[in-house]
Design an enzyme around this catalytic site. Sequence first.
Site, PDB file in Angstrom:
ATOM      1  N   GLY A 172       0.803  -1.222   0.000  1.00 41.06           N
ATOM      2  CA  GLY A 172       0.000   0.000   0.000  1.00 41.06           C
ATOM      3  C   GLY A 172       0.828   1.261   0.000  1.00 41.06           C
ATOM      4  N   GLU A 173       2.146   1.130   0.091  1.00 40.11           N
ATOM      5  CA  GLU A 173       2.994   2.333   0.115  1.00 40.11           C
ATOM      6  C   GLU A 173       3.878   2.381  -1.145  1.00 40.11           C
ATOM      7  OE1 GLU A 173       4.638   3.202   4.023  1.00 40.11           O
ATOM      8  OE2 GLU A 173       2.930   2.289   4.993  1.00 40.11           O
ATOM      9  N   MET A 174       5.118   1.920  -1.066  1.00 42.22           N
ATOM     10  CA  MET A 174       5.971   1.986  -2.252  1.00 42.22           C
ATOM     11  C   MET A 174       5.770   0.762  -3.155  1.00 42.22           C
ATOM     12  SD  MET A 174       9.134   3.737  -0.202  1.00 42.22           S
ATOM     13  CE  MET A 174      10.294   4.211  -1.477  1.00 42.22           C
TER      14      MET A 174
END
Lengths: 331, 331
Positions: free
Chosen positions: B122-124
């Site tokens: 969900g981030e990088m």
Amino acid sequence: MKIHILVASLMIAGTSLAIASGGEPIQPIQAAKVTNPALVELGKKLYFDPRLSKSGFISCNSCHNLSMGGTDNIPTSIGDKWQQGPINAPTVLNSSLNVAQFWDGRAADLQAQAGGPIANPGEMGFSHTLAVGVLQSIPGYVAEFKKAFGSEQVDIEKVTKAIAAFEETLVTPNSRFDKYLKGNKKAITKDELAGYQLFKDSGCVACHNGPAVGGNSFQKMGVVAAYSANSPAEGRSAVTGKDADRFNFKVPTLRNVEMTYPYFHDGAANTLAEAVNTMARIQLGKTFTAEENAKVVAFLKTLTGDQPNFKLPILPPSSDSTPRPTPFEKK
Amino acid sequence: MKIHILVASLMIAGTSLAIASGGEPIQPIQAAKVTNPALVELGKKLYFDPRLSKSGFISCNSCHNLSMGGTDNIPTSIGDKWQQGPINAPTVLNSSLNVAQFWDGRAADLQAQAGGPIANPGEMGFSHTLAVGVLQSIPGYVAEFKKAFGSEQVDIEKVTKAIAAFEETLVTPNSRFDKYLKGNKKAITKDELAGYQLFKDSGCVACHNGPAVGGNSFQKMGVVAAYSANSPAEGRSAVTGKDADRFNFKVPTLRNVEMTYPYFHDGAANTLAEAVNTMARIQLGKTFTAEENAKVVAFLKTLTGDQPNFKLPILPPSSDSTPRPTPFEKK
């Protein structure tokens, strides 16, 4: 007397630099002269400020990243809500030398360009009115507008003027090739020089010339053989409405080209080797040997100049009355 | 003799700074000492490099933006493909002073934290293996790893160690309040001092103390009155598995708090005035008058220290063999 007049005419025709560089088709990049430092400092902050986007996440620097050759190094850019852009983000480096801005030249200059992405629903997704409202609510910015323009009133003209003033400083002098042009014959290797000779002899310089090694004309993509693009962009015809201008794009600068991959308006070429071979084939009807290709690529890598050299700007904080970004707002 | 032993005991108990600052619950921030400049320089580049993400678009600096107080100034962050994060991005500034990292303290230190976002879908959205592969393919990075570690071999331990070493330099000394603590009584105004007195007298310092004015303990969000959060995060219990730790979060630092809006783990408070009133109500069972609130806010704004002060890093270009980002790849 006759010679004197001839030289004067040439200078009027804008080729004085060619004479100064001993007739070479490429001329050294000149360092930028800053006349209004307060304006440039303001423009630098605005360039890095994601509050000019609807989401509060995308700044000019997101897609024209000054840590990465003034580009985003992806085929087409990511816009508001992760929309896929239609075209490769051109480098902002040396863009003040371009004949016009955008691949199709639809903006006459950097100031005209700067307002585009802010209000483009597929890019920063904001509006000029909203962006100005945000800036006007931030005391630190108001003070800087006052310093740069003599008035606390923010408007989009001033915003884009400041961004353009900053972008005009983003030239990249002192490449090894420029040192060579200025007389240091040891600044480039024998292979790099051979690559330059191939670059000239093969006709690349017909379009890639001048201080920016491009950027100064529109040319058809696919002169000799058709180019099958990954992009719907039609180029210059979108601006002129003339069918003859279809697939005419602004010739990209080759300055810092080692850093501005992937290449072409659709970002389809991942490597310089690939880009050089495609260009030779579709523009010049030519096939380079692997050795020739390597030499041209080696030459192109000598065009990397001084990269942006300034401190990371610290942005003035929003005030209580600053409208907040809406990154996840449903339409 | 007895006094001597008492002082020694206090120093062992870690309260020596309190004595040095005349018994104040808040101590000045110390400037960072850099022992391995090559490691810090490498870490700075990695911190700014979006090639550590699947998309090639998101870097550490995207959500912990050093131009904006080490945060992204939105309630919850934007991740790969514009996913909405579950929690507010805490500031990276002075994070080396935290008892642990993340709001729930699930990482023991900065190095343990740095690997998290890279591999978080969900981030990088990348993986450690892929990120290491990208870096290993970039000659400019390989040379820097060699310089910092004595070996050209890149691994995730080295990557996170370098990022952490850079982050350790991101302390913000010399705030006006620190100048006051160090004896310059004119560094803050009468109202700001009154705000500090209120901050102490009301009990804020029970949690917000030490050099970072927080960051050194976990506390329940909603001691006196329940807090209705916009976030599903349950806090410390997610790490300890203990029901007693539900809604216990790491107390955020108040250093540079003027720049780190919006506030709380769910980013629900847009202004300092709102955050101060909510904290007073749910943590202390207290209601500030408008005048008191304004004084506390004025004090909090004296905690803004020296912001990061370095040149924008220029990232080494990818090589022909560097795997390209895949921002628009369908899963």
